[in-house]
Design an enzyme around this catalytic site. Structure first.
Site, mmCIF file in Angstrom:
data_model
loop_
_atom_site.group_PDB
_atom_site.id
_atom_site.type_symbol
_atom_site.label_atom_id
_atom_site.label_comp_id
_atom_site.label_asym_id
_atom_site.label_seq_id
_atom_site.Cartn_x
_atom_site.Cartn_y
_atom_site.Cartn_z
ATOM 1 N N GLU A 175 0.824 -1.221 0.000
ATOM 2 C CA GLU A 175 0.000 0.000 0.000
ATOM 3 C C GLU A 175 0.855 1.268 0.000
ATOM 4 O O GLU A 175 1.269 1.747 1.052
ATOM 5 C CB GLU A 175 -0.926 0.014 1.224
ATOM 6 C CG GLU A 175 -1.807 1.261 1.252
ATOM 7 C CD GLU A 175 -2.763 1.344 2.447
ATOM 8 O OE1 GLU A 175 -2.694 0.482 3.335
ATOM 9 O OE2 GLU A 175 -3.560 2.275 2.472
ATOM 10 N N LYS A 217 -2.478 -1.945 -3.175
ATOM 11 C CA LYS A 217 -3.543 -1.089 -2.611
ATOM 12 C C LYS A 217 -3.158 0.378 -2.798
ATOM 13 O O LYS A 217 -2.507 0.982 -1.951
ATOM 14 C CB LYS A 217 -3.723 -1.420 -1.131
ATOM 15 C CG LYS A 217 -4.729 -0.538 -0.412
ATOM 16 C CD LYS A 217 -5.178 -1.123 0.921
ATOM 17 C CE LYS A 217 -6.018 -0.136 1.693
ATOM 18 N NZ LYS A 217 -6.758 -0.743 2.797
HETATM 19 P P1 13P Z 1 -9.476 4.249 4.085
HETATM 20 O O1 13P Z 1 -10.312 3.489 3.081
HETATM 21 O O2 13P Z 1 -10.307 4.829 5.192
HETATM 22 O O3 13P Z 1 -8.541 5.203 3.441
HETATM 23 O O4 13P Z 1 -8.597 3.182 4.821
HETATM 24 C C1 13P Z 1 -7.957 2.211 4.074
HETATM 25 C C2 13P Z 1 -6.671 1.851 4.697
HETATM 26 O O5 13P Z 1 -6.446 0.725 5.005
HETATM 27 C C3 13P Z 1 -5.666 2.916 4.892
HETATM 28 O O6 13P Z 1 -4.438 2.342 5.236
#
Ligand code: 13P
Length: 336
Positions: A175, A217
């Protein structure tokens, strides 16, 4: 098909998405206090357990990301939380980074930590039932940022994390989140996000990661929150697809977007158009925290005993996101 690829596809296939319920205790305290609920371990568990035992889990949710506190808790039905999630058919996952700290050498930026002792922690999480993990790198946009240092060091950490996770038989969610804060244009977000993701894959390849056994992600491509130009869903879809086509190797099975501060409807509408226009082989779905939980949390805070009512609100949101992950959502499906 490798074991890791199978797990990734189980999480992402058939329009299913990921429930990101891995808020740290600090973040969860902010969320609960914003709706006037005291942040105790019992309340954090009660809200999360209400979501994890809802009917919508079976049809819409392929994976749940947990926080360390939650993976070690036991539900009211005396099942462990990973067990409760597995019963619904979803895969339990765990956030394994220990947060973003000040980056030495570029003090206004962050580097995500948590590599020390990670191999040992992963083995414990595997035994508790986790089969996938999450690590979030975070980047700011401004005229100077993200710096080369932040892009390089966060990509390196994401790659080292991914190697340890795959060694332990789990799927890493990679991510790299380019934040929405700022007054930058969508074009700048496109340029910077593409650069960030490209560097992540460069490092993942150096670290010999099996790319068919990861989930990316990313953020969607949008103008900054204080920009005076709002990005239309058409533009979000066009820019986001352009970014991913340029930066993501074809072996990656799927992409699960974060919501990043978009409203529930925005995050759903944008995902829907991304899927309508998706001309790649990547699965494009959701891994939402706020955009899946906001309405349910609001309802629950006012009706703390109404488990069914809270579950109904969550089921609806998950249903809408799953339709969007198939390009089948329309605003008429939302309650007036
Ligand atoms: P949000 O969808 O609230 O941005 O959170 C996703 C997430 O895992 C952020 O690290």
């Amino acid at each position: 098909m490798s074991v890791l690829n199978k797990i990734a596809l189980k999480i992402l296939s058939n329009g299913k998405g990921i429930l990101a319920a891995d808020e740290s205790n600090g973040t969860m305290t902010n969320r609960l206090e914003s709706v006037n609920v005291p942040s105790t371990p019992e309340n954090r568990l009660l809200f999360r357990e209400t979501l994890f035992s809802s009917d919508g889990m079976k049809d819409f949710i392929g994976g749940v990301i947990l926080y360390d506190e939650t993976i070690n808790q036991t539900s009211r039905s005396k099942k462990s939380i990973p067990e409760l999630i597995s019963i619904s058919g979803a895969v339990p996952g765990i956030k394994v980074d220990t947060g973003a700290k000040v980056l030495a050498g570029s003090n206004e930026e962050k580097i995500t930590e948590g590599l020390d002792g990670l191999r040992e922690r992963l083995q414990i999480y595997y035994k508790l039932g986790a089969r996938f993990t999450k690590w979030r790198g975070v980047y700011n946009i401004s005229d100077k940022f993200p710096s080369k240092l932040s892009i390089q060091s966060n990509a390196h950490a994401l790659a080292r994390y991914s190697a340890l996770v795959q060694e332990c038989g789990m799927v890493p969610i990679v991510e790299p989140e380019v934040l929405m804060d700022g007054d930058h244009s969508a074009e700048i977000c496109l340029k910077k996000t593409t650069e960030v993701i490209k560097k992540c894959f460069e490092e993942l390849m150096i670290h010999k990661i099996d790319l068919s056994g990861i989930i990316l992600k990313p953020n969607m491509i949008l103008a900054g929150t204080t920009s005076n130009k709002k990005t239309s869903s058409e533009e979000v879809a066009k820019f986001t697809l352009k970014c991913l086509k340029e930066s993501v190797p074809l072996e990656v099975p799927g992409i699960a977007f974060l919501s990043g501060g978009q409203t529930e409807i925005e995050a759903t509408k944008n995902l829907n158009l991304i899927n309508r226009y998706n001309d790649t082989n990547f699965i494009m779905t959701y891994s939402y925290g706020r955009a899946l939980q906001q309405s349910a949390l609001k309802f629950w805070s006012k009706n703390i005993k109404d488990i069914n009512g809270t579950q109904k609100v969550f089921n609806h949101r998950a249903n809408m996101c799953t339709l969007a992950a198939q390009g089948k959502w329309s605003v008429e499906l939302e309650p007036k």
